[in-house]
Motif scaffolding. Structure first.
Motif, PDB file in Angstrom:
ATOM      1  N   UNK A  45       0.816  -1.208   0.000  1.00  0.00           N
ATOM      2  CA  UNK A  45       0.000   0.000   0.000  1.00  0.00           C
ATOM      3  C   UNK A  45       0.848   1.256   0.000  1.00  0.00           C
ATOM      4  N   UNK A  46       1.921   1.271   0.814  1.00  0.00           N
ATOM      5  CA  UNK A  46       2.824   2.422   0.850  1.00  0.00           C
ATOM      6  C   UNK A  46       3.556   2.595  -0.472  1.00  0.00           C
ATOM      7  N   UNK A  47       3.938   1.494  -1.101  1.00  0.00           N
ATOM      8  CA  UNK A  47       4.570   1.584  -2.415  1.00  0.00           C
ATOM      9  C   UNK A  47       3.652   2.275  -3.417  1.00  0.00           C
ATOM     10  N   UNK A  48       2.363   1.927  -3.394  1.00  0.00           N
ATOM     11  CA  UNK A  48       1.411   2.542  -4.315  1.00  0.00           C
ATOM     12  C   UNK A  48       1.304   4.043  -4.069  1.00  0.00           C
ATOM     13  N   UNK A  49       1.349   4.433  -2.789  1.00  0.00           N
ATOM     14  CA  UNK A  49       1.255   5.863  -2.468  1.00  0.00           C
ATOM     15  C   UNK A  49       2.465   6.611  -3.032  1.00  0.00           C
ATOM     16  N   UNK A  50       3.667   6.088  -2.805  1.00  0.00           N
ATOM     17  CA  UNK A  50       4.854   6.786  -3.305  1.00  0.00           C
ATOM     18  C   UNK A  50       4.921   6.745  -4.831  1.00  0.00           C
ATOM     19  N   UNK A  51       4.511   5.625  -5.421  1.00  0.00           N
ATOM     20  CA  UNK A  51       4.488   5.550  -6.885  1.00  0.00           C
ATOM     21  C   UNK A  51       3.523   6.580  -7.461  1.00  0.00           C
ATOM     22  N   UNK A  52       2.415   6.811  -6.779  1.00  0.00           N
ATOM     23  CA  UNK A  52       1.493   7.870  -7.212  1.00  0.00           C
ATOM     24  C   UNK A  52       2.198   9.224  -7.171  1.00  0.00           C
ATOM     25  N   UNK A  53       2.936   9.470  -6.117  1.00  0.00           N
ATOM     26  CA  UNK A  53       3.676  10.733  -6.002  1.00  0.00           C
ATOM     27  C   UNK A  53       4.646  10.903  -7.165  1.00  0.00           C
ATOM     28  N   UNK A  54       5.361   9.837  -7.500  1.00  0.00           N
ATOM     29  CA  UNK A  54       6.325   9.907  -8.604  1.00  0.00           C
ATOM     30  C   UNK A  54       5.622  10.081  -9.954  1.00  0.00           C
ATOM     31  N   UNK A  55       4.419   9.559 -10.070  1.00  0.00           N
ATOM     32  CA  UNK A  55       3.699   9.599 -11.337  1.00  0.00           C
ATOM     33  C   UNK A  55       3.069  10.955 -11.608  1.00  0.00           C
ATOM     34  N   UNK A  56       2.509  11.585 -10.577  1.00  0.00           N
ATOM     35  CA  UNK A  56       1.784  12.855 -10.789  1.00  0.00           C
ATOM     36  C   UNK A  56       2.605  14.076 -10.401  1.00  0.00           C
ATOM     37  N   UNK A  57       3.720  13.887  -9.685  1.00  0.00           N
ATOM     38  CA  UNK A  57       4.529  15.014  -9.232  1.00  0.00           C
ATOM     39  C   UNK A  57       4.111  15.496  -7.860  1.00  0.00           C
ATOM     40  N   UNK A  58       5.049  16.127  -7.148  1.00  0.00           N
ATOM     41  CA  UNK A  58       4.801  16.520  -5.761  1.00  0.00           C
ATOM     42  C   UNK A  58       3.624  17.480  -5.602  1.00  0.00           C
ATOM     43  N   UNK A  59       3.539  18.477  -6.462  1.00  0.00           N
ATOM     44  CA  UNK A  59       2.481  19.485  -6.297  1.00  0.00           C
ATOM     45  C   UNK A  59       1.109  18.832  -6.373  1.00  0.00           C
TER      46      UNK A  59
END
Length: 495
Positions: free
Chosen positions: A429-443
């Protein structure tokens, strides 16, 4: 229909209107016409004004379901009503392990309700009243079945009072562990997930039916009785002390706690709200547990910069010494930590994890247990965020380490009833959260998080809700992304 106002009609001269005799032959015709009209109204149901909210449970009324229909736990919770609030008065004697309770439940019928269930494991019910009138009650395993004297119309607000007593017993599950009120050497601890509340009070025991709580716990003088929310005073009489707590923000039932025993209790304020921490007296003063909980406010403030404003009226934490509890739980506004977390020194990661749940899991709650990654994935990711902030490895470094050791055959979403607390739910679950961050960008990523916690505050949500929200905020199509990271059987490409 309208009720009479009490005024009498007047004639043109200001005097009372007097009935005039009907002409001969007219009266039988009028009676026949009225009979025909009444027959039509009754046959078509048009005479709705004669129906009353307190009418007997007859046609159209039906029992509330004995569960909310969660695929993993079909009998958890109950249907037919929605709880607004609980007022609980309990008295507990550690010497005898006897609990007496007086629970008042304010609810609204969501259907034409002939009877309804409350979850209650063990304990003996002395009486049940609905709106002050004695109601029928029966037990079916861990269900208390209540039959009001009259049916409850849809939309009707009603109150239930249950008086009960007995020796609470924890709920034992070989797959999910123990939950409920556990007798300890100096008191008791009510704690557990996915269920615990039903072992010490009657409840609609599923996260879908969140409610407010007022809790009064009376215990032998000298013992503490700690619970959720804002401290509401305490008083002592004849060797017994009553501790009062108020959680005025809706709370899922598994997040309610009651911790009784010898504790060092510290009270203060943080960010304008009360902060209450308690450390078991048998744990060393100034030791790792105390050092860890002392940073509760600091960690909560950091998480607020990532997730949005802290969602509750109080802060705190409770460190227990009971070795049988080998976990920490995000009990609302005041997490409870088992002793294993502080045995080797301060553990700020677990504090960050349980505090992150105040946003993800407590304020925004799941609608079904198969979506638990929405709670645990974000709380696990909060550990990475805090560790990076506190000078440790970065979130990206943690992501890479966990990614390399993940079993991709085990899903985070819908893992199966016996696997809801598995590593996949937390770490994948945490991997999915960080992968989302990398995919859409921090902002976009942090805007997804802060708008999610703002828009869904005090409510419930599903994975589909979160996917739709992330797509709306980011402007990207993300359905396949989430399928791959949460449920796919092979490792997704690292973003």
């Amino acid at each position: 229909m309208e009720r009479s106002s009490g005024h009498r009609p007047t004639g043109d001269d200001g005097g009372p209107v007097r009935a005039r005799p009907a002409p001969a032959g007219i009266l039988p015709a009028l009676l026949a016409a009225l009979s025909a009209i009444l027959l039509v109204l009754v046959s078509t149901g048009g005479c709705t004004g004669f129906r009353r909210d307190d009418r007997p449970a007859t046609a159209g009324f039906r029992p509330g379901a004995p569960g909310v229909g969660d695929p993993y736990f079909p009998t958890y919770g109950n249907g037919g009503y929605d709880v607004a609030g609980y007022r609980l008065k309990v008295r507990y004697d550690p010497a005898t392990d006897e609990l007496t309770g007086d629970a008042t439940i304010e609810a609204t019928a969501t259907q034409e309700l002939s009877r309804f269930n409350l979850d209650l494991a063990g304990l003996t019910v002395a009486s049940v009243q609905v709106d002050g009138v004695d109601a029928g009650h029966a037990r079916t395993e861990d269900e208390l079945v209540v039959t009001p004297a009259t049916g409850l119309g849809k939309g009707r607000q009603f109150g239930v009072r249950v008086r009960y007593s007995g020796k609470p017993a924890p709920i034992t599950s070989p797959e999910l562990g123990n939950g409920g009120l556990l007798h300890t050497s100096d008191g008791a601890i009510a704690l557990g997930q996915p269920e615990s509340a039903s072992t010490w009070f009657p409840v609609n025991d599923h996260p879908q039916d969140k409610a407010t709580y007022q809790i009064e716990a009376t215990v032998p003088e000298g013992l503490a009785a700690l619970s959720n929310g804002v401290p509401d005073g305490r008083s002592t009489d004849a060797g017994w002390t009553t501790w009062r707590w108020a959680e005025r923000v809706p709370m899922a039932s598994y997040l309610v706690t009651l911790v009784i025993g010898n504790y060092r209790v510290s009270t203060g304020t943080h960010a304008g709200r009360p902060i209450v921490t308690a450390i078991a007296a048998s744990l060393p003063a100034g030791g790792p547990a105390e050092q860890s909980l002392a940073r509760t406010g600091e960690i909560a403030d950091f998480l607020a910069t990532r997730f949005g404003p802290y969602p509750f009226e109080a802060y705190g934490g409770i460190a227990i010494a009971e070795e049988r509890i080998g976990y920490a739980l995000e009990t609302q506004s005041r997490p409870v930590y088992g002793p294993a977390f502080f045995s080797g020194g301060p553990d700020l990661e677990v504090v960050a994890h349980e505090l992150a749940h105040q946003w993800f899991g407590n304020s925004v709650s799941i609608r079904r247990w198969s979506d638990l990654w929405l709670n645990e994935g974000f709380a696990s990711y909060a550990e990475w965020l805090w560790t990076e902030h506190d000078g440790g490895p970065s979130a990206q470094e943690m992501f890479e380490r966990v990614y390399a050791g993940t079993d991709w055959a085990a899903p985070a979403l819908d893992p199966g009833r016996t696997q809801i607390f598995s590593r996949a739910v937390y770490k994948r679950g945490a991997l999915a959260v960080h992968a989302l961050r990398r995919t859409v960008g921090d902002e976009a990523f942090f805007r997804i998080l802060t708008t999610w916690t703002a828009e869904r505050r005090n409510g419930n949500a599903t994975t589909d809700d979160f996917v739709a929200h992330a797509e709306r905020i980011s402007g990207k199509k993300l359905r396949q992304f989430f399928d791959d990271w949460l449920s796919g059987s092979t490792a997704p490409p690292m973003p």
